[in-house]
Scaffold this motif. Structure first.
Motif, PDB file in Angstrom:
ATOM      1  N   ILE A  25      34.199  17.051  27.868  1.00  0.00           N
ATOM      2  CA  ILE A  25      33.314  17.888  28.677  1.00  0.00           C
ATOM      3  C   ILE A  25      32.964  19.164  27.929  1.00  0.00           C
ATOM      4  N   GLY A  26      31.697  19.289  27.652  1.00  0.00           N
ATOM      5  CA  GLY A  26      31.253  20.449  26.887  1.00  0.00           C
ATOM      6  C   GLY A  26      29.748  20.514  26.965  1.00  0.00           C
ATOM      7  N   LEU A  27      29.138  20.816  25.837  1.00  0.00           N
ATOM      8  CA  LEU A  27      27.683  20.930  25.835  1.00  0.00           C
ATOM      9  C   LEU A  27      27.012  19.621  26.249  1.00  0.00           C
ATOM     10  N   GLY A  28      27.666  18.493  25.929  1.00  0.00           N
ATOM     11  CA  GLY A  28      27.065  17.197  26.205  1.00  0.00           C
ATOM     12  C   GLY A  28      26.658  17.043  27.660  1.00  0.00           C
ATOM     13  N   ILE A 101      28.285  17.554  10.803  1.00  0.00           N
ATOM     14  CA  ILE A 101      26.879  17.752  11.170  1.00  0.00           C
ATOM     15  C   ILE A 101      26.789  18.177  12.640  1.00  0.00           C
ATOM     16  N   LEU A 102      27.589  17.486  13.464  1.00  0.00           N
ATOM     17  CA  LEU A 102      27.546  17.796  14.902  1.00  0.00           C
ATOM     18  C   LEU A 102      27.966  19.248  15.161  1.00  0.00           C
ATOM     19  N   LEU A 103      29.084  19.634  14.546  1.00  0.00           N
ATOM     20  CA  LEU A 103      29.577  20.992  14.800  1.00  0.00           C
ATOM     21  C   LEU A 103      28.633  22.048  14.229  1.00  0.00           C
ATOM     22  N   PHE A 105      25.377  22.208  14.405  1.00  0.00           N
ATOM     23  CA  PHE A 105      24.393  22.695  15.386  1.00  0.00           C
ATOM     24  C   PHE A 105      25.045  23.031  16.720  1.00  0.00           C
ATOM     25  N   TYR A 106      26.205  22.408  16.976  1.00  0.00           N
ATOM     26  CA  TYR A 106      26.959  22.707  18.205  1.00  0.00           C
ATOM     27  C   TYR A 106      27.321  24.199  18.231  1.00  0.00           C
ATOM     28  N   SER A 107      27.715  24.705  17.039  1.00  0.00           N
ATOM     29  CA  SER A 107      28.136  26.104  16.977  1.00  0.00           C
ATOM     30  C   SER A 107      26.953  27.051  17.172  1.00  0.00           C
ATOM     31  N   PHE A 226      27.544   8.569  24.177  1.00  0.00           N
ATOM     32  CA  PHE A 226      28.606   8.737  23.183  1.00  0.00           C
ATOM     33  C   PHE A 226      28.918  10.212  22.962  1.00  0.00           C
ATOM     34  N   PHE A 227      27.862  11.010  22.884  1.00  0.00           N
ATOM     35  CA  PHE A 227      28.035  12.450  22.659  1.00  0.00           C
ATOM     36  C   PHE A 227      28.927  13.044  23.746  1.00  0.00           C
ATOM     37  N   ALA A 228      28.593  12.709  24.989  1.00  0.00           N
ATOM     38  CA  ALA A 228      29.318  13.327  26.098  1.00  0.00           C
ATOM     39  C   ALA A 228      30.762  12.840  26.187  1.00  0.00           C
ATOM     40  N   LEU A 229      31.042  11.642  25.652  1.00  0.00           N
ATOM     41  CA  LEU A 229      32.418  11.146  25.711  1.00  0.00           C
ATOM     42  C   LEU A 229      33.186  11.402  24.426  1.00  0.00           C
ATOM     43  N   SER A 230      32.564  12.057  23.465  1.00  0.00           N
ATOM     44  CA  SER A 230      33.190  12.323  22.155  1.00  0.00           C
ATOM     45  C   SER A 230      33.587  11.042  21.440  1.00  0.00           C
ATOM     46  N   VAL A 231      32.831   9.950  21.588  1.00  0.00           N
ATOM     47  CA  VAL A 231      33.216   8.740  20.858  1.00  0.00           C
ATOM     48  C   VAL A 231      32.267   8.445  19.696  1.00  0.00           C
ATOM     49  N   GLY A 232      32.800   7.747  18.702  1.00  0.00           N
ATOM     50  CA  GLY A 232      31.977   7.342  17.566  1.00  0.00           C
ATOM     51  C   GLY A 232      32.374   8.037  16.273  1.00  0.00           C
ATOM     52  N   VAL A 233      33.035   9.202  16.396  1.00  0.00           N
ATOM     53  CA  VAL A 233      33.433   9.901  15.159  1.00  0.00           C
ATOM     54  C   VAL A 233      34.955   9.934  15.008  1.00  0.00           C
ATOM     55  N   SER A 234      35.645   9.121  15.770  1.00  0.00           N
ATOM     56  CA  SER A 234      37.108   9.009  15.718  1.00  0.00           C
ATOM     57  C   SER A 234      37.836  10.265  16.156  1.00  0.00           C
ATOM     58  N   CYS A 235      37.130  11.101  16.921  1.00  0.00           N
ATOM     59  CA  CYS A 235      37.758  12.299  17.466  1.00  0.00           C
ATOM     60  C   CYS A 235      38.873  11.900  18.428  1.00  0.00           C
ATOM     61  N   MET A 236      38.584  10.905  19.259  1.00  0.00           N
ATOM     62  CA  MET A 236      39.575  10.478  20.241  1.00  0.00           C
ATOM     63  C   MET A 236      40.704   9.667  19.593  1.00  0.00           C
ATOM     64  N   THR A 320      36.500  24.112  23.792  1.00  0.00           N
ATOM     65  CA  THR A 320      37.498  23.041  23.730  1.00  0.00           C
ATOM     66  C   THR A 320      36.923  21.793  23.046  1.00  0.00           C
ATOM     67  N   SER A 321      35.611  21.588  23.162  1.00  0.00           N
ATOM     68  CA  SER A 321      35.000  20.459  22.442  1.00  0.00           C
ATOM     69  C   SER A 321      34.900  20.781  20.957  1.00  0.00           C
ATOM     70  N   ALA A 322      34.556  22.032  20.658  1.00  0.00           N
ATOM     71  CA  ALA A 322      34.439  22.422  19.255  1.00  0.00           C
ATOM     72  C   ALA A 322      35.798  22.309  18.549  1.00  0.00           C
ATOM     73  N   PHE A 323      36.885  22.691  19.248  1.00  0.00           N
ATOM     74  CA  PHE A 323      38.222  22.546  18.633  1.00  0.00           C
ATOM     75  C   PHE A 323      38.439  21.110  18.225  1.00  0.00           C
ATOM     76  N   SER A 324      38.065  20.189  19.127  1.00  0.00           N
ATOM     77  CA  SER A 324      38.376  18.789  18.856  1.00  0.00           C
ATOM     78  C   SER A 324      37.600  18.297  17.643  1.00  0.00           C
ATOM     79  N   LEU A 325      36.376  18.804  17.483  1.00  0.00           N
ATOM     80  CA  LEU A 325      35.574  18.388  16.324  1.00  0.00           C
ATOM     81  C   LEU A 325      36.206  18.884  15.027  1.00  0.00           C
TER      82      LEU A 325
HETATM   83  N1  PHE Z   1      31.807  15.577  23.889  1.00  0.00           N
HETATM   84  C1  PHE Z   1      31.505  16.870  23.379  1.00  0.00           C
HETATM   85  C2  PHE Z   1      30.556  17.548  24.348  1.00  0.00           C
HETATM   86  O1  PHE Z   1      30.039  16.947  25.220  1.00  0.00           O
HETATM   87  C3  PHE Z   1      30.925  16.823  21.983  1.00  0.00           C
HETATM   88  C4  PHE Z   1      31.725  16.020  21.017  1.00  0.00           C
HETATM   89  C5  PHE Z   1      31.198  14.873  20.438  1.00  0.00           C
HETATM   90  C6  PHE Z   1      33.031  16.405  20.694  1.00  0.00           C
HETATM   91  C7  PHE Z   1      31.932  14.104  19.545  1.00  0.00           C
HETATM   92  C8  PHE Z   1      33.790  15.642  19.802  1.00  0.00           C
HETATM   93  C9  PHE Z   1      33.227  14.491  19.242  1.00  0.00           C
HETATM   94  O2  PHE Z   1      30.282  18.690  24.254  1.00  0.00           O
END
Ligand code: PHE
Length: 454
Positions: A25-28, A101-103, A105-107, A226-236, A320-325
């Motif tokens: 749960i974050g910007l997504g 790349i995600l972080l 523009f996220y930042s 995928f963005f909203a669930l943080s999946v695809g980049v092996s974060c989870m 909290t999402s940025a930390f995980s990235l």
């Molecule tokens: N899920 C995060 C958000 O919605 C973004 C994110 C994507 C975090 C992929 C980690 C990995 O803000």
């Protein structure tokens, strides 16, 4: 998370679910969902997003949990653990590139939140007319120095937390902040749903007009899920590698998915009635939340006090999402050598900062600079959300199918559950067939291969 020498573990049973939900749960859900729904036609987008989240995102989230907890390793080593001597660890490496790349523009968006926080405190938002919030956003993001400094400060906070490995404090804070965010949204929605544009807003968000769907919209809905669930980049994978063996993974994954859908819905319900009531445009793009929500708060008694609380909670959710990235990148680079954590967090954080500068300037001096018709900000977002995440997710679903023995999958899936077996079969079906086929179809559709046949 307790960081000592060697392997870390979440501080408590609740720690994992809170942290994984914190990552998700974050910007997504809060910022991106409403703006992409707005630019993609509303209701139909929402339903496609819902379908992908439940039938594709959820099984892949669980797959990442299984890979992480099954191996107890970081995003690269986890794949080596299950498939030694093969090239599968490239899933983790690509995940790291995607995360950077995600972080980047996220930042930048994190920086915008900081700018709004400062403006709220210094009274820069008081006394404005509704229509002036658009200009305020344009001015706030156009100044190159402000945008870059704000992005840097946001990254600094992220780096500091990851460098010190003090996620334990975050786990505790999440217990209060997350429910507070829910409550704040509920208050907002009460206000939004009593505005004159409520009918139009809800219709836009929830009434599916499927004729507005095209292949790009469907790809965006897939990327968004995928963005909203943080999946695809092996974060989870990384987060679940710190999870004790008795944790019920299907339950954790389902909780996260439901929370995510709920928050996305809340954000949409808070924003769209106001869009129509105040005469904004749903397709306003990345500035949508920053333009509409201050206007809604403006309509409430003590509006600026509430807005301050909202923006603080929003910042927390984003951090909290940025930390995980960043954690995923750092954990993979240091492996289990905690002594290198601090240095690596700073180095990667600074590389991400430099990578993000063009995105920070995309709303000012670089607004006319286009690559493939997109500003650097839009390109970074597109690449991360619609290329790296779906391709990573596809690779993960294939990896699970061909590289992890069924027995191991079942063991990890059903540990700590009572009705694991039946659910397991359903999950296998989704991860083996539905998820990969859906992703491949969406890609073929975008490339236009379909047109050759039909
Ligand atoms: N899920 C995060 C958000 O919605 C973004 C994110 C994507 C975090 C992929 C980690 C990995 O803000």
């Amino acid at each position: 998370m307790i960081v000592g020498q060697g392997r870390e573990q979440w501080g408590s049973k609740l720690g994992f679910i809170l942290s994984a939900a914190g990552s998700a749960i974050g910007l997504g859900a809060i910022w991106k969902f409403p703006y992409v729904a707005g630019t993609s036609g509303g209701g139909a987008f929402f339903f496609v997003f819902l379908f992908f989240t439940i039938f594709v995102g959820l099984p892949i989230l669980l797959a990442e949990f299984i890979i992480g907890r099954g191996s107890q390793k970081d995003a690269i080593s986890a794949y080596r653990f299950f498939a030694p001597g093969t090239g599968w660890h490239w899933i983790g490496k690509m995940g790291i590139v995607g995360s950077c790349i995600l972080l980047s523009f996220y930042s930048v968006v994190g920086g915008w939140i900081l700018i709004y926080l400062v403006k709220t405190v210094t009274g820069g938002l008081s006394g404005l007319k509704k229509q002036e919030f658009g200009q305020l956003f344009a001015d706030a993001t156009a100044n190159p120095l402000t945008a870059i400094i704000a992005q840097l400060v946001f990254l600094f906070i992220t780096i500091l937390i990851v460098a010190r490995g003090v996620q334990k404090g975050i786990e505790k804070a999440s217990k209060v902040m997350m429910p507070a965010l829910f409550v704040c949204f509920l208050i907002l929605i009460v206000r939004s749903l009593t505005l004159s544009g409520v009918g139009q807003g809800i219709e836009f968000l929830l009434y599916p007009n499927f004729s507005s769907l095209d292949s790009k919209t469907i790809l965006f809905a897939l990327g968004q899920s995928f963005f909203a669930l943080s999946v695809g980049v092996s974060c989870m994978v990384t987060y679940s590698s710190y999870v004790p063996k008795q944790e019920n993974l299907p339950k954790s994954a389902t909780t996260i998915v439901l929370m995510n859908i709920f928050i996305s819905l809340l954000a949409g319900l808070a924003i769209f009635p106001a869009v129509f009531s105040f005469g904004f445009k749903p397709e306003a793009g990345p500035g949508l939340l920053f333009v509409v929500l201050p206007a809604v708060f403006h309509e409430m008694p003590f509006g600026m006090v509430f807005f301050f609380i909202f923006i603080l909670l929003f910042l927390f959710a984003t951090l909290t999402s940025a930390f995980s990235l960043l954690e995923l990148v750092v954990a993979a680079l240091i492996k289990d050598h905690q002594s290198k954590r601090r240095k690596m967090a700073w180095i990667t954080g600074m590389i991400i900062f430099i990578l993000g500068i063009p995105s920070a300037l995309s709303y000012g001096v670089l607004s006319d600079f286009k690559i493939f018709g997109k500003t650097p900000f839009d390109l970074a977002d597109f690449l991360a959300s619609n290329v790296f995440l779906p391709l990573g997710a596809l690779a993960i679903s294939i990896f699970v199918m061909v590289k992890i023995p069924r027995k191991t999958l079942l063991q990890e899936f059903s540990a700590g559950t009572s009705s694991g077996k039946r659910l397991f079969v359903a999950w296998l079906l989704l991860i083996r067939y539905v998820a990969p086929i859906a992703i491949i179809i969406v890609f073929l559709d975008v490339i236009g291969v379909w047109d050759l046949f039909f």
